[in-house]
Design an enzyme around this catalytic site. Structure first.
Site, PDB file in Angstrom:
ATOM      1  N   GLU A  95       0.827  -1.220   0.000  1.00 17.72           N
ATOM      2  CA  GLU A  95       0.000   0.000   0.000  1.00 17.72           C
ATOM      3  C   GLU A  95       0.857   1.264   0.000  1.00 17.72           C
ATOM      4  OE1 GLU A  95      -2.790   0.822  -0.801  1.00 17.72           O
ATOM      5  OE2 GLU A  95      -3.095  -1.302  -1.118  1.00 17.72           O
TER       6      GLU A  95
HETATM    7  C1  FAD Z   1       2.454  -9.888   0.264  1.00 12.55           C
HETATM    8  C2  FAD Z   1       2.211  -8.756  -0.678  1.00 12.55           C
HETATM    9  C3  FAD Z   1       0.912  -8.390  -0.975  1.00 12.55           C
HETATM   10  C4  FAD Z   1       0.665  -7.357  -1.882  1.00 12.55           C
HETATM   11  N1  FAD Z   1      -0.630  -7.060  -2.253  1.00 12.55           N
HETATM   12  C5  FAD Z   1      -0.833  -6.250  -3.324  1.00 12.55           C
HETATM   13  C6  FAD Z   1      -2.134  -6.121  -3.906  1.00 12.55           C
HETATM   14  O1  FAD Z   1      -3.116  -6.685  -3.422  1.00 12.55           O
HETATM   15  N2  FAD Z   1      -2.259  -5.376  -5.028  1.00 12.55           N
HETATM   16  C7  FAD Z   1      -1.209  -4.732  -5.598  1.00 12.55           C
HETATM   17  O2  FAD Z   1      -1.393  -4.088  -6.615  1.00 12.55           O
HETATM   18  N3  FAD Z   1       0.032  -4.810  -5.053  1.00 12.55           N
HETATM   19  C8  FAD Z   1       0.248  -5.554  -3.945  1.00 12.55           C
HETATM   20  N4  FAD Z   1       1.501  -5.670  -3.404  1.00 12.55           N
HETATM   21  C9  FAD Z   1       2.594  -4.894  -3.977  1.00 12.55           C
HETATM   22  C10 FAD Z   1       3.079  -3.784  -3.056  1.00 12.55           C
HETATM   23  O3  FAD Z   1       2.124  -2.777  -2.943  1.00 12.55           O
HETATM   24  C11 FAD Z   1       4.435  -3.305  -3.607  1.00 12.55           C
HETATM   25  O4  FAD Z   1       5.369  -4.347  -3.352  1.00 12.55           O
HETATM   26  C12 FAD Z   1       4.898  -2.011  -2.992  1.00 12.55           C
HETATM   27  O5  FAD Z   1       4.062  -0.957  -3.372  1.00 12.55           O
HETATM   28  C13 FAD Z   1       6.325  -1.661  -3.376  1.00 12.55           C
HETATM   29  O6  FAD Z   1       6.573  -1.852  -4.756  1.00 12.55           O
HETATM   30  P1  FAD Z   1       7.804  -2.741  -5.242  1.00 12.55           P
HETATM   31  O7  FAD Z   1       7.769  -4.011  -4.505  1.00 12.55           O
HETATM   32  O8  FAD Z   1       7.820  -2.783  -6.701  1.00 12.55           O
HETATM   33  O9  FAD Z   1       9.082  -1.934  -4.714  1.00 12.55           O
HETATM   34  P2  FAD Z   1       9.793  -0.739  -5.493  1.00 12.55           P
HETATM   35  O10 FAD Z   1       8.788   0.223  -5.974  1.00 12.55           O
HETATM   36  O11 FAD Z   1      10.743  -1.296  -6.481  1.00 12.55           O
HETATM   37  O12 FAD Z   1      10.621  -0.058  -4.312  1.00 12.55           O
HETATM   38  C14 FAD Z   1      11.838  -0.613  -3.814  1.00 12.55           C
HETATM   39  C15 FAD Z   1      12.381   0.306  -2.709  1.00 12.55           C
HETATM   40  O13 FAD Z   1      12.658   1.612  -3.253  1.00 12.55           O
HETATM   41  C16 FAD Z   1      11.992   2.605  -2.495  1.00 12.55           C
HETATM   42  N5  FAD Z   1      11.570   3.681  -3.376  1.00 12.55           N
HETATM   43  C17 FAD Z   1      10.935   3.586  -4.570  1.00 12.55           C
HETATM   44  N6  FAD Z   1      10.682   4.807  -5.064  1.00 12.55           N
HETATM   45  C18 FAD Z   1      11.131   5.698  -4.157  1.00 12.55           C
HETATM   46  C19 FAD Z   1      11.149   7.121  -4.047  1.00 12.55           C
HETATM   47  N7  FAD Z   1      10.609   7.886  -4.998  1.00 12.55           N
HETATM   48  N8  FAD Z   1      11.709   7.674  -2.965  1.00 12.55           N
HETATM   49  C20 FAD Z   1      12.240   6.920  -1.996  1.00 12.55           C
HETATM   50  N9  FAD Z   1      12.253   5.580  -2.014  1.00 12.55           N
HETATM   51  C21 FAD Z   1      11.703   4.979  -3.074  1.00 12.55           C
HETATM   52  C22 FAD Z   1      10.797   1.887  -1.867  1.00 12.55           C
HETATM   53  O14 FAD Z   1      10.343   2.570  -0.718  1.00 12.55           O
HETATM   54  C23 FAD Z   1      11.386   0.514  -1.568  1.00 12.55           C
HETATM   55  O15 FAD Z   1      12.066   0.551  -0.347  1.00 12.55           O
HETATM   56  C24 FAD Z   1       1.765  -6.653  -2.453  1.00 12.55           C
HETATM   57  C25 FAD Z   1       3.069  -7.002  -2.109  1.00 12.55           C
HETATM   58  C26 FAD Z   1       3.300  -8.048  -1.255  1.00 12.55           C
HETATM   59  C27 FAD Z   1       4.731  -8.440  -0.968  1.00 12.55           C
END
Ligand code: FAD
Length: 598
Positions: free
Chosen positions: A443
């Site tokens: 989220e």
């Molecule tokens: C168990 C689980 C359930 C989930 N459920 C859902 C769901 O129901 N629906 C759905 O759509 N998604 C879902 N997600 C996805 C989840 O919302 C994302 O994993 C999350 O938003 C982060 O995206 P990412 O994993 O691609 O990380 P990334 O976006 O690649 O981020 C990696 C790191 O970089 C940091 N970062 C990125 N951009 C910036 C910035 N501009 N400034 C500072 N730091 C930054 C982040 O904070 C993080 O620490 C789920 C994930 C998991 C693991």
């Protein structure tokens, strides 16, 4: 085996004695007749459901996990989940705060908030199935066409069908502007969607006869980036105009993620192969429509950690009273035993009180936010609605990030109370830690929440909403500023409130010169803001409790509340000084580090 007792007394204290929610509801025609007895009766039953139906499935659900049949793409959640969900639907729990026009019971959000806190304490993984459906209900209710609402809302309200939110793709999570799933318009007004979504919670299961996926995708002529995203409703099974379930749609679960916690919830990779969907909201305005669901989900995620903090605390407290190890530093306490119970040791108390202070402070904040949501939607005065909406928007990233970070601190502290036994699966404590961990990530990660708070909600409007909340705090300070008994709570709160303006202006000025300064300070800033808000609620709770004590009420609940407030202001709140110092230290120590990170 862990235990869970629904914290009904504390919920009643916050709702009826501190916030006086039913007085507030009198101004809302829709909820004017809702009384405390009704709310308490509903919560008592919900507490029984959580403690007796879903809590017993928490450890078994974690151990068993979900299973995917690769041939049929069907997912079977852990044993008992389906039956528990059927009882949930039968009990009408899904409809609690939904619109009566679609079969809902129309109760205030405040009630739903408390129900969900208990469900989360009992079993976060199970609770995500109905929890996501509620978010889908809200998004459709706000942005669906009349036909979509008529066809789908009654099914979500009754709980007959569940919902999901499909945003994330393998190459894009935080930056949704990168998403690639395509939606091709069809002659009949529908769309065919093709693409891959990952990490979709409650993405596939056999608990209901249909699943409604809310999917973000791009139209062929969509502009690049986040301005070119539209929202679509894609059912697992196609639905006829009369609501009958038709053929299987081209959307299915390709595989399930193996993960650290919430094993009972199916985290699905979702494949869309020409899946038929209908658009929700306007073309290219999908993010705005999805934000309804995302905002609800952000408050919901904070509530997940609140639930876990509470249940972890209850179990650590019971263990600390029972487990005997060593003698108290200040002399033997349990003369009849070979050692004293570990609750005599100062640091064990610190761990317990940390969890208690974070649970009770979080409960007050979360209930307050949902009371504001009720006002935002139903107050007859437009200005009150607008003010309530602005303050909820300000507090949402704090609920999401501060409560989940606190949940991390608290569940770890409670596990630590168990010593080595906390690390052993059968006690259930390590599961609370593991389950909580995702709450800080999904989220929008907590970093993203902090950027939303400092960058958009505070600096984005020159601190106007922060000042509005500052006035609410100022009113309490003015009311209690001369009350000596309240000085230990009001003085630190007033000091921080005063510092906050200067602190924010300073960060805004530095950020104006170099935006990385905002990125470097935001996480610390959110924690300071979280304590400002918690400080306000802890002072209000202490105020209510002290008044009861002064009036001769000998219920130990009130003394416990004052003691916990004292602990909070003495041991947790002061971290704001360090956080302000680290925030002020700027971005240089982070950004001038190419050699260090080479
Ligand atoms: C168990 C689980 C359930 C989930 N459920 C859902 C769901 O129901 N629906 C759905 O759509 N998604 C879902 N997600 C996805 C989840 O919302 C994302 O994993 C999350 O938003 C982060 O995206 P990412 O994993 O691609 O990380 P990334 O976006 O690649 O981020 C990696 C790191 O970089 C940091 N970062 C990125 N951009 C910036 C910035 N501009 N400034 C500072 N730091 C930054 C982040 O904070 C993080 O620490 C789920 C994930 C998991 C693991």
């Amino acid at each position: 085996m862990p235990q869970y007792n629904p914290p009904l007394r504390d919920m009643q204290f916050v709702m009826h004695e501190v916030l006086k929610v039913t007085d507030e509801f009198k101004a809302l025609p829709k909820h004017a007749d809702v009384d405390a007895d009704t709310i308490n009766a509903v919560l008592e039953e919900a507490g029984k459901f959580a403690a007796e139906v879903t809590f017993p499935l928490n450890i078994s659900g974690d151990t068993e996990g979900c299973k995917l049949d690769q041939a049929t793409h069907e997912v079977t959640p852990p044993k008992g989940f389906k039956e528990a969900y059927a009882k949930y639907v039968e009990g009408g729990w899904a409809a609690l705060s939904c619109d009566p026009e679609y079969g809902g019971q129309g109760l205030p959000f405040v009630v739903n908030q408390c129900v969900y806190e208990m469900l989360n304490s009992a079993n976060q993984a199970w609770t995500m199935y109905p929890g996501l459906s509620h978010g889908a209900y809200e998004a459709l209710h706000a942005h669906g066409t009349d036909a979509q609402k008529k066809l789908y809302l009654p099914k979500l309200v009754s709980g007959e069908w569940t919902g999901t939110m499909c945003l994330t793709e393998p190459h894009c999570g935080t930056d949704l502007g990168l998403l690639r799933t395509k939606a091709e318009p069809q002659a009949d007004g529908t769309y065919k969607l093709t693409g891959n979504k990952i990490f979709i919670s409650a993405g596939e299961h056999d608990m209901t006869s249909n699943i409604l996926h809310l999917v973000l995708a791009r139209l062929p002529d969509a502009p690049q980036g986040s301005k070119g995203i539209s929202l679509f409703l894609v059912p697992k099974f196609n639905v006829g105009e009369d609501g009958t379930i038709g053929a299987r749609n081209g959307i299915y679960c390709g595989s399930l993620e193996h993960k650290m916690g919430i094993h009972g919830n199916a985290t699905a990779q979702i494949v869309l192969e020409g899946a038929v969907g209908t658009m929700v909201g306007a073309p290219n305005k999908g993010l705005a429509a999805m934000f309804v669901m995302m905002n609800a989900a952000r408050l919901g995620v904070g509530n997940q950690s609140l639930g876990l903090t509470e249940v972890a605390y209850q179990n650590a407290l019971a263990y600390a009273k029972d487990r005997i190890q060593m003698r108290s530093l200040s002399g033997v306490k349990a003369k009849d035993k070979p050692a004293d119970p570990i609750i005599v040791h100062p640091d064990v108390r610190k761990m317990l009180l940390t969890a208690k202070a974070y649970a009770e402070g979080g409960r007050a904040l979360a209930i307050y936010c949902t009371m504001l949501l009720d006002k935002e939607l139903h107050h007859p005065d437009e200005k009150v609605r607008k003010d309530a909406g602005e303050i909820v928007a300000l507090l949402t990233p704090i609920v999401k990030a501060f409560l989940t970070d606190n949940g991390h601190i608290a569940t770890n502290a409670c596990m630590q109370v168990f010593g080595g036994h906390g690390f052993i699966k059968e006690w259930g404590m390590e599961q609370f830690v593991r389950d909580n961990r995702i709450n800080m990530i999904y989220e929008g990660t907590n970093t993203i929440q902090s950027l939303d708070l400092l960058g958009r909600k505070v600096l984005g409007n020159n601190g106007a909403t922060l000042k509005k909340f500052g006035k609410i705090i100022g009113a309490l300070i003015a009311e209690e500023g001369v009350n000596e008994k309240m000085a230990e709570f009001i003085n630190p709160l007033a000091y921080l409130a005063d510092q906050m303006t200067k602190f924010t202006t300073e960060l805004g000025f530095k950020g104006f010169q170099n935006p990385d300064e905002v990125g470097a300070a935001a996480v610390d800033y959110l924690r300071v803001a979280g304590h400002l808000v918690f400080g306000y609620f802890w002072a209000r709770m202490a105020q209510t409790a002290l008044r009861e004590i002064a009036a001769g009420n000998a219920d130990p609940f009130y003394l416990a509340k004052v003691q916990t407030a004292r602990f909070y202001f003495a041991k947790l709140f002061p971290e704001t000084a360090t956080l302000m110092r680290t925030a002020r230290s700027g971005s240089k120590a982070l950004m001038d580090t190419d050699a260090a990170l080479a």
